[in-house]
Design an enzyme around this catalytic site. Sequence first.
Site, mmCIF file in Angstrom:
data_model
loop_
_atom_site.group_PDB
_atom_site.id
_atom_site.type_symbol
_atom_site.label_atom_id
_atom_site.label_comp_id
_atom_site.label_asym_id
_atom_site.label_seq_id
_atom_site.Cartn_x
_atom_site.Cartn_y
_atom_site.Cartn_z
ATOM 1 N N ASP A 176 0.836 -1.196 0.000
ATOM 2 C CA ASP A 176 0.000 0.000 0.000
ATOM 3 C C ASP A 176 0.870 1.244 0.000
ATOM 4 O O ASP A 176 2.087 1.194 0.169
ATOM 5 C CB ASP A 176 -1.030 0.000 1.133
ATOM 6 C CG ASP A 176 -0.433 0.154 2.514
ATOM 7 O OD1 ASP A 176 0.765 0.463 2.621
ATOM 8 O OD2 ASP A 176 -1.160 -0.008 3.497
ATOM 9 N N ILE A 177 0.222 2.360 -0.239
ATOM 10 C CA ILE A 177 0.917 3.642 -0.384
ATOM 11 C C ILE A 177 1.217 4.203 0.991
ATOM 12 O O ILE A 177 0.317 4.310 1.848
ATOM 13 C CB ILE A 177 0.060 4.626 -1.189
ATOM 14 C CG1 ILE A 177 -0.219 4.054 -2.584
ATOM 15 C CG2 ILE A 177 0.739 5.990 -1.293
ATOM 16 C CD1 ILE A 177 -1.226 4.865 -3.388
ATOM 17 N N GLU A 219 -6.187 2.093 -0.577
ATOM 18 C CA GLU A 219 -4.878 2.340 -1.174
ATOM 19 C C GLU A 219 -4.001 1.097 -1.130
ATOM 20 O O GLU A 219 -2.794 1.178 -1.253
ATOM 21 C CB GLU A 219 -4.164 3.500 -0.467
ATOM 22 C CG GLU A 219 -3.686 3.224 0.932
ATOM 23 C CD GLU A 219 -4.718 3.520 2.010
ATOM 24 O OE1 GLU A 219 -4.318 3.630 3.182
ATOM 25 O OE2 GLU A 219 -5.919 3.623 1.694
#
Length: 298
Positions: A176-177, A219
Amino acid sequence: MSDDRTTNPHNTLITVVGQRSAPRGTARDACLVVIYGEDLGRRVPLGNEPVVIGRSSRCEVQIDQESVSRNHARIAFDGRAYLVRDLGSTNGTYVNDELVESFELRDGDQIKVGRTILKFIVGGNIEGQYHEEIYRLMTIDGLTQVHNKRYFDEMLDREVSRARRYDRCFGLMLFDIDHFKQINDTFGHLAGDAVLRQLGTLVRAQVRRDDIVARVGGEEFGVITPEVGLVGALELARKLNRLVDDANFEFDGARMDVTISVGVIEWTEEMQSPASVIQAADERLYEAKRTGRNKVVG
């Protein structure tokens, strides 16, 4: 793991708004389909009369979002083709991720108004094309154009069954970011959507044909690598981590520094269910986050 309900295929609604008179010429059979946002799957037939998209209740296509202007964009047939024109909106109208003032639409073009994406469909078999798009929405996330969580879950279940039955291997990475909330808070949710879309494009270009890439949360993304074990999955994860760190993520003139944290595992016999596979990869992802982010743990 965060959740984005607008990408959930179980929320798909198929809605047809009022028919309009058909225009002259080859563009008479056309419609818009909501492929990302509320009313996922909604169909808007196009005809001779202009269609205005905006936040106002008087618009033919009302999108009740703060990022959408009261009268945001208009689509009209000029006797030859359909044109989309921005109506001086605050946040602009995008076609295929490009900011436009006026644009002649072609079959398959994607129009982004606020956080909603509509796909333009035109052709002789409009009904068939529409139903094909609805089928796509069952497996594809409209924003990132990678697979959605429903498809990911089905494919992971398949890979676990194959691995147990035929003694095959596969890898799984979850990433994920980093600090995605900070991106949204600083630059706005439209910028966050742009980052997700650009990330989906980058990842799709790096995986093999047989790999399954999906957006599994707000995300968070997952990649299943059939017939590839830990060594190969780690190699791909490190490559993606490096490419994201080096990439230019931009929206509306602003550049955003984006990194990802990645957790990687190889299926083992102890992992009897898809849930146990995800848990193992999620633990590696958590370790990457806990020990500094922007790294791969496997």
